[in-house]
Motif scaffolding. Structure first.
Motif, PDB file in Angstrom:
ATOM      1  N   ARG A  93     -20.173  50.969 -35.978  1.00  0.00           N
ATOM      2  CA  ARG A  93     -19.875  49.585 -35.619  1.00  0.00           C
ATOM      3  C   ARG A  93     -20.512  49.188 -34.297  1.00  0.00           C
ATOM      4  O   ARG A  93     -20.978  48.054 -34.130  1.00  0.00           O
ATOM      5  N   VAL A  94     -20.486  50.092 -33.331  1.00  0.00           N
ATOM      6  CA  VAL A  94     -20.923  49.803 -31.970  1.00  0.00           C
ATOM      7  C   VAL A  94     -21.850  50.918 -31.501  1.00  0.00           C
ATOM      8  O   VAL A  94     -21.661  52.084 -31.871  1.00  0.00           O
ATOM      9  N   GLU A  95     -22.850  50.576 -30.709  1.00  0.00           N
ATOM     10  CA  GLU A  95     -23.691  51.589 -30.087  1.00  0.00           C
ATOM     11  C   GLU A  95     -22.929  52.139 -28.889  1.00  0.00           C
ATOM     12  O   GLU A  95     -22.994  51.610 -27.769  1.00  0.00           O
ATOM     13  N   VAL A  96     -22.169  53.199 -29.130  1.00  0.00           N
ATOM     14  CA  VAL A  96     -21.212  53.661 -28.122  1.00  0.00           C
ATOM     15  C   VAL A  96     -21.901  54.139 -26.840  1.00  0.00           C
ATOM     16  O   VAL A  96     -21.307  54.096 -25.761  1.00  0.00           O
ATOM     17  N   ALA A  97     -23.153  54.556 -26.936  1.00  0.00           N
ATOM     18  CA  ALA A  97     -23.864  55.015 -25.739  1.00  0.00           C
ATOM     19  C   ALA A  97     -24.049  53.890 -24.728  1.00  0.00           C
ATOM     20  O   ALA A  97     -24.252  54.151 -23.531  1.00  0.00           O
ATOM     21  N   ASP A  98     -23.961  52.641 -25.184  1.00  0.00           N
ATOM     22  CA  ASP A  98     -24.129  51.498 -24.287  1.00  0.00           C
ATOM     23  C   ASP A  98     -22.876  51.225 -23.464  1.00  0.00           C
ATOM     24  O   ASP A  98     -22.909  50.378 -22.562  1.00  0.00           O
ATOM     25  N   TYR A  99     -21.774  51.915 -23.774  1.00  0.00           N
ATOM     26  CA  TYR A  99     -20.501  51.652 -23.098  1.00  0.00           C
ATOM     27  C   TYR A  99     -19.917  52.974 -22.584  1.00  0.00           C
ATOM     28  O   TYR A  99     -19.024  53.560 -23.191  1.00  0.00           O
ATOM     29  N   PRO A 100     -20.410  53.461 -21.445  1.00  0.00           N
ATOM     30  CA  PRO A 100     -19.966  54.769 -20.936  1.00  0.00           C
ATOM     31  C   PRO A 100     -18.494  54.802 -20.535  1.00  0.00           C
ATOM     32  O   PRO A 100     -17.924  55.891 -20.392  1.00  0.00           O
ATOM     33  N   ASP A 101     -17.867  53.626 -20.359  1.00  0.00           N
ATOM     34  CA  ASP A 101     -16.465  53.619 -19.937  1.00  0.00           C
ATOM     35  C   ASP A 101     -15.490  53.652 -21.108  1.00  0.00           C
ATOM     36  O   ASP A 101     -14.273  53.662 -20.897  1.00  0.00           O
ATOM     37  N   LEU A 159     -14.895  57.510 -30.515  1.00  0.00           N
ATOM     38  CA  LEU A 159     -14.885  58.071 -31.860  1.00  0.00           C
ATOM     39  C   LEU A 159     -14.677  56.976 -32.902  1.00  0.00           C
ATOM     40  O   LEU A 159     -15.421  56.894 -33.890  1.00  0.00           O
ATOM     41  N   TYR A 160     -13.684  56.127 -32.687  1.00  0.00           N
ATOM     42  CA  TYR A 160     -13.367  55.087 -33.665  1.00  0.00           C
ATOM     43  C   TYR A 160     -14.527  54.123 -33.892  1.00  0.00           C
ATOM     44  O   TYR A 160     -14.719  53.628 -35.009  1.00  0.00           O
ATOM     45  N   TYR A 161     -15.298  53.850 -32.856  1.00  0.00           N
ATOM     46  CA  TYR A 161     -16.395  52.903 -33.025  1.00  0.00           C
ATOM     47  C   TYR A 161     -17.603  53.516 -33.732  1.00  0.00           C
ATOM     48  O   TYR A 161     -18.569  52.811 -34.033  1.00  0.00           O
ATOM     49  N   THR A 162     -17.552  54.820 -33.994  1.00  0.00           N
ATOM     50  CA  THR A 162     -18.546  55.405 -34.896  1.00  0.00           C
ATOM     51  C   THR A 162     -18.108  55.263 -36.359  1.00  0.00           C
ATOM     52  O   THR A 162     -18.904  55.513 -37.264  1.00  0.00           O
ATOM     53  N   THR A 188     -17.413  62.779 -42.410  1.00  0.00           N
ATOM     54  CA  THR A 188     -16.941  64.015 -41.807  1.00  0.00           C
ATOM     55  C   THR A 188     -15.945  64.649 -42.780  1.00  0.00           C
ATOM     56  O   THR A 188     -15.601  64.061 -43.811  1.00  0.00           O
ATOM     57  N   ASP A 189     -15.452  65.825 -42.436  1.00  0.00           N
ATOM     58  CA  ASP A 189     -14.443  66.466 -43.279  1.00  0.00           C
ATOM     59  C   ASP A 189     -13.048  66.293 -42.671  1.00  0.00           C
ATOM     60  O   ASP A 189     -12.155  67.116 -42.877  1.00  0.00           O
ATOM     61  N   ARG A 190     -12.869  65.206 -41.920  1.00  0.00           N
ATOM     62  CA  ARG A 190     -11.577  64.909 -41.293  1.00  0.00           C
ATOM     63  C   ARG A 190     -10.480  64.845 -42.355  1.00  0.00           C
ATOM     64  O   ARG A 190     -10.658  64.275 -43.425  1.00  0.00           O
ATOM     65  N   LEU A 240     -21.048  43.014 -52.728  1.00  0.00           N
ATOM     66  CA  LEU A 240     -20.542  43.228 -51.372  1.00  0.00           C
ATOM     67  C   LEU A 240     -19.733  44.519 -51.387  1.00  0.00           C
ATOM     68  O   LEU A 240     -18.681  44.588 -52.016  1.00  0.00           O
ATOM     69  N   LEU A 241     -20.216  45.543 -50.702  1.00  0.00           N
ATOM     70  CA  LEU A 241     -19.590  46.861 -50.715  1.00  0.00           C
ATOM     71  C   LEU A 241     -19.027  47.175 -49.340  1.00  0.00           C
ATOM     72  O   LEU A 241     -19.773  47.339 -48.366  1.00  0.00           O
ATOM     73  N   TYR A 242     -17.685  47.251 -49.235  1.00  0.00           N
ATOM     74  CA  TYR A 242     -17.029  47.590 -47.969  1.00  0.00           C
ATOM     75  C   TYR A 242     -16.989  49.105 -47.795  1.00  0.00           C
ATOM     76  O   TYR A 242     -16.588  49.833 -48.700  1.00  0.00           O
ATOM     77  N   LEU A 243     -17.340  49.557 -46.581  1.00  0.00           N
ATOM     78  CA  LEU A 243     -17.421  50.981 -46.268  1.00  0.00           C
ATOM     79  C   LEU A 243     -16.064  51.498 -45.778  1.00  0.00           C
ATOM     80  O   LEU A 243     -15.145  50.725 -45.526  1.00  0.00           O
ATOM     81  N   PRO A 244     -15.913  52.814 -45.656  1.00  0.00           N
ATOM     82  CA  PRO A 244     -14.612  53.399 -45.296  1.00  0.00           C
ATOM     83  C   PRO A 244     -14.047  52.868 -43.979  1.00  0.00           C
ATOM     84  O   PRO A 244     -14.784  52.585 -43.032  1.00  0.00           O
ATOM     85  N   LEU A 245     -12.718  52.785 -43.926  1.00  0.00           N
ATOM     86  CA  LEU A 245     -12.032  52.290 -42.737  1.00  0.00           C
ATOM     87  C   LEU A 245     -11.887  53.335 -41.638  1.00  0.00           C
ATOM     88  O   LEU A 245     -11.921  53.003 -40.457  1.00  0.00           O
ATOM     89  N   PHE A 246     -11.693  54.607 -42.027  1.00  0.00           N
ATOM     90  CA  PHE A 246     -11.277  55.598 -41.033  1.00  0.00           C
ATOM     91  C   PHE A 246     -12.118  56.858 -41.056  1.00  0.00           C
ATOM     92  O   PHE A 246     -11.590  57.961 -40.928  1.00  0.00           O
ATOM     93  N   ASP A 247     -13.417  56.706 -41.180  1.00  0.00           N
ATOM     94  CA  ASP A 247     -14.288  57.861 -41.046  1.00  0.00           C
ATOM     95  C   ASP A 247     -15.696  57.386 -40.741  1.00  0.00           C
ATOM     96  O   ASP A 247     -16.048  56.209 -40.957  1.00  0.00           O
TER      97      ASP A 247
END
Length: 363
Positions: A51-59, A66-69, A92-94, A148-155
């Motif tokens: 969802r988000v390029e997490v490297a752009d937000y070091p804080d 993790l969630y924004y991946t 992942t195998d979460r 329109l294909l929605y992707l997984p919510l929690f992985d």
């Protein structure tokens, strides 16, 4: 006699194995979903299904990073004349959560446009590990369809391919949604407790209104920390929708609400900011400690929003913002709304949001 029995056994093997082999379906032709149209993202990311390029937000906190991946809210839009639509993907195998379905956590759901409306078409049922393969819908007619294909919510989705019949066409379709409303919120926005991805209220809102709703929910984490404000400030958005009173305490609301808004306002001076009052939790019904905590934070959010409403004509407060009804049956665990709960939220907030957006010429 022995020869007869041997011949009979061989015949039975032919009858059993032959038809099964003949009935085997040919392998679909797979296309990398990253080459199709991805919607409901605030900006492009190196890994296409983040969802988000997490490297752009070091804080960012470790959990929010993790969630924004995760692919929450992200959808693939495409056209195809295939009679069958399949998918294979890796996550992942979460391990699954106790109050979530495997389908919402790692699976997908498909909608197809019919007569101008998005109609549910099928699901991609995940496996138990990290590698998944499923047929979403089959035996369709051969006319071209917008999907329109929605992707997984929690992985995290690491790879995704869409499969179609041999000789069928599949191509990227234009983004079917106009404008962009970014939603930042709690586990309710994230979709905890739902049966499948397309049932989250931001996804339901976009199908119902035609506006693009970007889901930046982060389960249990949205306490108006400045890093959430930094993410919002960096987004290109026509409006923002905040479920920001579900996670924090009354004290956190009193301390953080105005600085949170100030950071966003520095980047988006006049953009509509719509805040939802949090739900009335069922977990408070007989627990006096929870009842007091929830009552205090609802009172703090009301007081804080009244101050902001006097200062800024482009801020809005929907109260109730997450109504679940009076029958006490719209959550999965006393906290997280079920599909029924999200439907009830949608029914109340949709007309109000549309009215606010129209006021800002977002239509």
């Amino acid at each position: 006699m022995k020869n007869f029995l041997f011949s009979l056994g061989a015949l039975l093997c032919v009858l059993c194995i032959g038809p099964a082999s003949a009935a085997e379906k040919p392998e679909p032709n797979y296309v990398d979903a990253a080459t199709l149209t991805l919607v409901n993202k605030p900006h492009a990311t190196k890994q296409p299904f983040h969802r988000v390029e997490v490297a752009d937000y070091p804080d960012l906190s470790k959990t929010v990073r993790l969630y924004y991946t995760y692919s929450t809210g992200v959808a693939v839009v495409f056209r195809t004349d295939s009679r069958t639509i399949s998918a294979r993907w890796t996550t992942t195998d979460r391990k699954p959560s106790t109050h979530m379905t495997g389908l919402s956590q790692k699976g997908m759901d498909l909608y197809i446009k019919r007569d101008g409306e998005w109609v549910f078409a099928g699901i991609a049922r995940p496996g138990l590990g990290a590698d998944h393969k499923a047929t979403l819908v089959e035996h369709m007619d051969g006319t071209e369809k917008e999907c329109l294909l929605y992707l997984p919510l929690f992985d995290e989705v690491k790879t995704l391919e869409i499969g179609v019949d041999a000789g069928a066409r599949i191509e990227a379709a234009p983004n079917p949604f106009r404008h962009r409303i970014v939603v930042i919120g709690s586990s309710i926005t994230h979709g905890t407790g739902l049966s499948r991805p397309g049932m989250a209220y931001p996804a339901q809102l976009e199908r119902a209104t035609g506006f693009e709703f970007v889901n930046l929910g982060a389960s249990g984490q949205c306490k108006m920390e400045q890093f959430f404000a930094h993410v919002a400030a960096a987004c290109e958005a026509d409006a923002f929708l905040f479920d920001s009173f579900s996670n924090p305490s009354a004290q956190q609301i009193e301390e953080r609400l105005e600085p949170f808004v100030a950071t966003i306002r520095a980047a988006h001076p006049t953009t509509p900011l719509i805040f939802l009052q949090t739900e009335v939790r069922e977990s408070r019904n007989f627990n006096d400690k929870i009842r007091k905590f929830e009552d205090d934070k609802r009172a703090a959010s009301e007081a804080g929003m009244q101050r902001l409403l006097k200062q800024d004509k482009n801020i809005y407060f929907l109260n109730p913002g997450m109504p679940l009804g009076d029958d006490h049956d719209a959550t999965v665990d006393g906290v997280h709304p079920s599909d029924l709960g999200h439907g009830r939220i949608l029914e109340v907030i949709r007309p109000q949001i549309v009215k606010i957006l129209k006021k800002h010429d977002i239509r």
